[in-house]
Scaffold this active site. Structure first.
Site, PDB file in Angstrom:
ATOM      1  N   HIS A 153     -92.124  14.389 -27.902  1.00  0.00           N
ATOM      2  CA  HIS A 153     -91.129  13.503 -27.607  1.00  0.00           C
ATOM      3  C   HIS A 153     -91.614  11.745 -27.616  1.00  0.00           C
ATOM      4  CE1 HIS A 153     -87.639  15.680 -27.114  1.00  0.00           C
ATOM      5  NE2 HIS A 153     -88.185  16.502 -26.839  1.00  0.00           N
ATOM      6  N   ARG A 161     -74.696  14.665 -30.560  1.00  0.00           N
ATOM      7  CA  ARG A 161     -75.273  16.110 -29.975  1.00  0.00           C
ATOM      8  C   ARG A 161     -74.782  16.376 -28.569  1.00  0.00           C
ATOM      9  NH1 ARG A 161     -81.306  17.785 -30.640  1.00  0.00           N
ATOM     10  NH2 ARG A 161     -81.647  16.359 -28.730  1.00  0.00           N
ATOM     11  N   ASN A 199     -87.716  20.024 -36.147  1.00  0.00           N
ATOM     12  CA  ASN A 199     -88.656  20.023 -35.141  1.00  0.00           C
ATOM     13  C   ASN A 199     -88.808  21.423 -34.552  1.00  0.00           C
ATOM     14  OD1 ASN A 199     -88.804  17.182 -35.572  1.00  0.00           O
ATOM     15  ND2 ASN A 199     -87.598  16.608 -33.945  1.00  0.00           N
ATOM     16  N   ASP A 200     -87.693  21.906 -34.018  1.00  0.00           N
ATOM     17  CA  ASP A 200     -87.454  22.898 -33.279  1.00  0.00           C
ATOM     18  C   ASP A 200     -87.447  24.276 -34.390  1.00  0.00           C
ATOM     19  OD1 ASP A 200     -87.474  22.823 -30.439  1.00  0.00           O
ATOM     20  OD2 ASP A 200     -85.432  21.680 -30.602  1.00  0.00           O
ATOM     21  N   GLU A 257     -81.826  25.082 -35.900  1.00  0.00           N
ATOM     22  CA  GLU A 257     -83.226  24.824 -35.468  1.00  0.00           C
ATOM     23  C   GLU A 257     -83.566  26.187 -34.801  1.00  0.00           C
ATOM     24  OE1 GLU A 257     -83.088  21.560 -32.796  1.00  0.00           O
ATOM     25  OE2 GLU A 257     -81.127  22.391 -31.844  1.00  0.00           O
ATOM     26  N   CYS A 269     -81.993  16.109 -39.097  1.00  0.00           N
ATOM     27  CA  CYS A 269     -82.319  15.013 -38.277  1.00  0.00           C
ATOM     28  C   CYS A 269     -83.482  15.026 -37.493  1.00  0.00           C
ATOM     29  CB  CYS A 269     -81.171  14.902 -37.175  1.00  0.00           C
ATOM     30  SG  CYS A 269     -80.645  16.384 -36.306  1.00  0.00           S
TER      31      CYS A 269
HETATM   32  C1  PEP Z   1     -85.026  18.971 -33.682  1.00  0.00           C
HETATM   33  O1  PEP Z   1     -85.308  20.106 -33.208  1.00  0.00           O
HETATM   34  O2  PEP Z   1     -85.590  18.751 -34.801  1.00  0.00           O
HETATM   35  C2  PEP Z   1     -84.379  17.751 -33.313  1.00  0.00           C
HETATM   36  C3  PEP Z   1     -83.706  17.043 -34.103  1.00  0.00           C
HETATM   37  O3  PEP Z   1     -83.795  18.111 -31.867  1.00  0.00           O
HETATM   38  P1  PEP Z   1     -84.804  17.509 -30.718  1.00  0.00           P
HETATM   39  O4  PEP Z   1     -86.119  16.817 -31.347  1.00  0.00           O
HETATM   40  O5  PEP Z   1     -84.128  16.686 -29.769  1.00  0.00           O
HETATM   41  O6  PEP Z   1     -85.112  18.716 -29.994  1.00  0.00           O
HETATM   42 MG    MG Z   2     -84.005  20.479 -31.326  1.00  0.00          MG
END
Ligand code: PEP
Ligand code: MG
Length: 556
Positions: A188, A326, A438-439, A415, A486
């Protein structure tokens, strides 16, 4: 004699150059276990009273220079620190034989419990009380003040890591750059620094040895922190950056490959205070509005009306453009007091994302209601999507709920690897897909996204991750559904070419990433993007893939 500068390396997660003195985000102080009283209760009493008075005076001073709601909160905190009932109780506990820091913690805990029992509004004040307790205890123990520092001049923020809650109040006029000892490319810290347009380096263990006031230069593209930099070096790097940025202004407007294939370029939005910067960026809208920032650091969920107001402000700023909202992604790295179970054994694999609505269906229902009310007549093209969808049935359930609220376009984030593997069914069950890389990387590689040490596995260039993206994009194409990305991967200009080659139709990123991605696309045809994607897919690992694509592409 001038000290020689030294270079510390980490992972560059948000480009840019900044130089300035560092300040540390100190963790809350802990009272050493079994701390014994000094045997001089009068002296302990005086030091506790002095620490309380100094804390109150500090809060009053900050309240005078702050504005709006922040000023009111600080003034209220100062009054709490001067509360005579609290002061008396601390005195009583010291006379009973407790050391001053122990007495402070006990008295504040008792006071906090009374407030929490009194109901939601008072429970909110309980968080402010914790902050005062931490400040008083830090003074008594001679430890640095916890929380985001406020030295009265711009600084480079250094921390072990930043939780989303720590970042809510970061002031972009004071923070020059962010450096953390831990964290990976999708942490984050990376996300928030990009959204604020601040240079950032994560996973830079070397900064642990630096002290407040030491001057550093942060290069967020290269992932380097130079300690005691030469002024000439800083000037040269800033000059190079300015030249690059002005070269980028030559291309603007909707994303297109060199042969005219449209690739929607969108931005990610989190904190409402970034709305101005985000709305001003040259984009076709918001591809990921992370609504959990509205819910963080609160004792309970914002009301439907409060949410409606917040969403309406976003939609208003994007009249005529698209906004993908989201729904709440609570849990794991984004715990919420009123949702997340504190004792979940494995939070990243637990009740998070859309799964939260299994336990708290009213949260999702209220949120969709608020979004629908804000969207009505707003002039923005409002889409909604659910995080952490694992099955087609979940996607269908979400889409039905959203449509039921009059929201016509409802999608699923991909994800979790199961959603990518079942992308054909998931795409058929809803209106669009959005890849959260990311996830998706975290779950495909069983590698905690906060673990800087595992950055090689979390690398979005890993061919296994690209294969999951390819499958999803292909399923979306066959079903006639748009498929966006995203996650942080979308903001890497070289990787953006590969993603488009894999079949992705939109890219959503932090505003700082847009110009480079737009330029890269304008220099490559769709066929070239496909050829680059094929190279990346057949590379043995992420590092090799990036190198091979860099050699084959035309970026510089
Ligand atoms: C992701 O997981 O790529 C995503 C966009 O969501 P976050 O980073 O908020 O978990
Ligand atoms: Mg995510």
């Amino acid at each position: 004699m001038r000290t020689l500068s030294s270079h510390l390396t980490g992972i560059g997660v948000s480009p840019g150059i900044a130089s300035g003195p560092i300040e540390r985000l100190a963790p809350p102080p802990t009272v050493p276990e079994g701390l014994r009283p000094s045997g001089e209760p009068d002296a302990e009493l005086r030091s506790a009273a002095d620490a309380l008075a100094a804390t109150a005076a500090d809060l009053e001073g900050r309240s005078r220079t702050a504005t709006g709601a922040a000023a009111d909160v600080l003034a209220a905190q100062a009054m709490m620190a001067r509360d005579p009932v609290l002061v008396d109780r601390i005195g009583e506990l010291i006379r009973e034989g407790r050391a001053a820091p122990v007495a402070v913690v006990t008295a504040f805990d008792e006071f906090r419990a009374q407030l929490s029992a009194a109901g939601a509004y008072m429970a909110e004040r309980a968080a402010d009380l914790d902050d005062i307790r931490n400040r008083v205890v830090a003074r008594l123990l001679g430890l640095p003040m916890p929380g985001v520092p406020d030295p009265g001049h711009p600084f480079v923020l250094v921390a072990r890591d930043l939780a989303p809650a720590d970042t809510v109040n970061l002031d972009p006029t004071q923070v020059l750059a962010i450096v953390t000892e831990q964290g990976g490319p999708t942490s984050h810290t990376a996300i928030i620094s990009k959204s604020m347009g601040l240079p950032a380096v994560v996973g830079c263990g070397g900064v642990a040895g630096l002290v407040a006031g030491q001057v550093v230069m942060v290069d967020g593209a290269e992932g380097v922190v130079v300690v005691d930099p030469d002024e000439a070096l800083v000037a040269q790097r800033l000059g190079r950056l300015a030249a690059r940025r002005s070269a980028l202004t030559g291309v603007s407007g909707p994303g297109r490959t060199s042969d005219g294939a449209a690739v929607q370029l969108l931005i990610n939005l989190g904190r409402e205070r970034d709305l101005g910067v985000v709305a001003a960026a040259d984009s076709e809208g918001v591809g990921l509005y992370r609504t959990e920032f509205l819910f963080l650091e609160r004792p309970d969920a914002p009301s439907v009306e409060e949410q409606r107001g917040a969403y309406a402000r976003v939609f208003q700023a994007f009249t005529g453009r698209k906004v993908v909202v989201r729904t709440l992604d609570a849990g794991a790295d984004k715990p919420l007091r009123f949702v997340t179970q504190p004792d979940e054994p494995n939070p990243a694999l637990g009740i998070r994302g859309l799964r939260t609505s299994r336990r708290f269906p009213e949260l999702l229902d209220g949120q969709l209601r608020a979004i629908a009310r804000a969207a009505a007549g707003s002039g923005a093209d409002v889409w909604v999507m659910a995080p952490m969808v694992s099955t087609a049935a979940e996607a269908a359930g979400f889409a039905a709920a959203a449509h039921g609220h009059g929201l016509p376009v409802a999608g699923a984030m991909v994800e979790v690897p199961s959603a990518a593997l079942q992308a054909t069914a998931v795409a058929a069950a809803c209106d669009f897909l959005s890849l959260g890389t990311n996830d998706l990387a975290q779950y495909a590689f069983a590698a905690d996204r906060m673990a800087g040490e595992l950055a090689d596995l979390l690398d979005p260039w890993q061919p296994a991750l690209l294969e999951l993206i390819r499958m999803t994009a292909e399923a979306g194409r066959a079903a006639g559904r748009p498929v966006g990305v995203c996650g942080e991967a979308a903001g890497d200009p070289l990787l953006a070419l590969v993603l488009v080659g894999l079949g992705v139709t939109s890219l959503s990123m932090a505003p700082t990433g847009l110009p480079e991605v737009r330029l890269a696309l304008s220099r490559h045809s769709l066929a070239e993007c496909r050829a680059l994607a094929a190279i990346a897919l057949r590379s043995p690992d992420g590092r090799a893939g990036r190198r091979a694509v860099r050699e084959a592409g035309r970026l510089e």
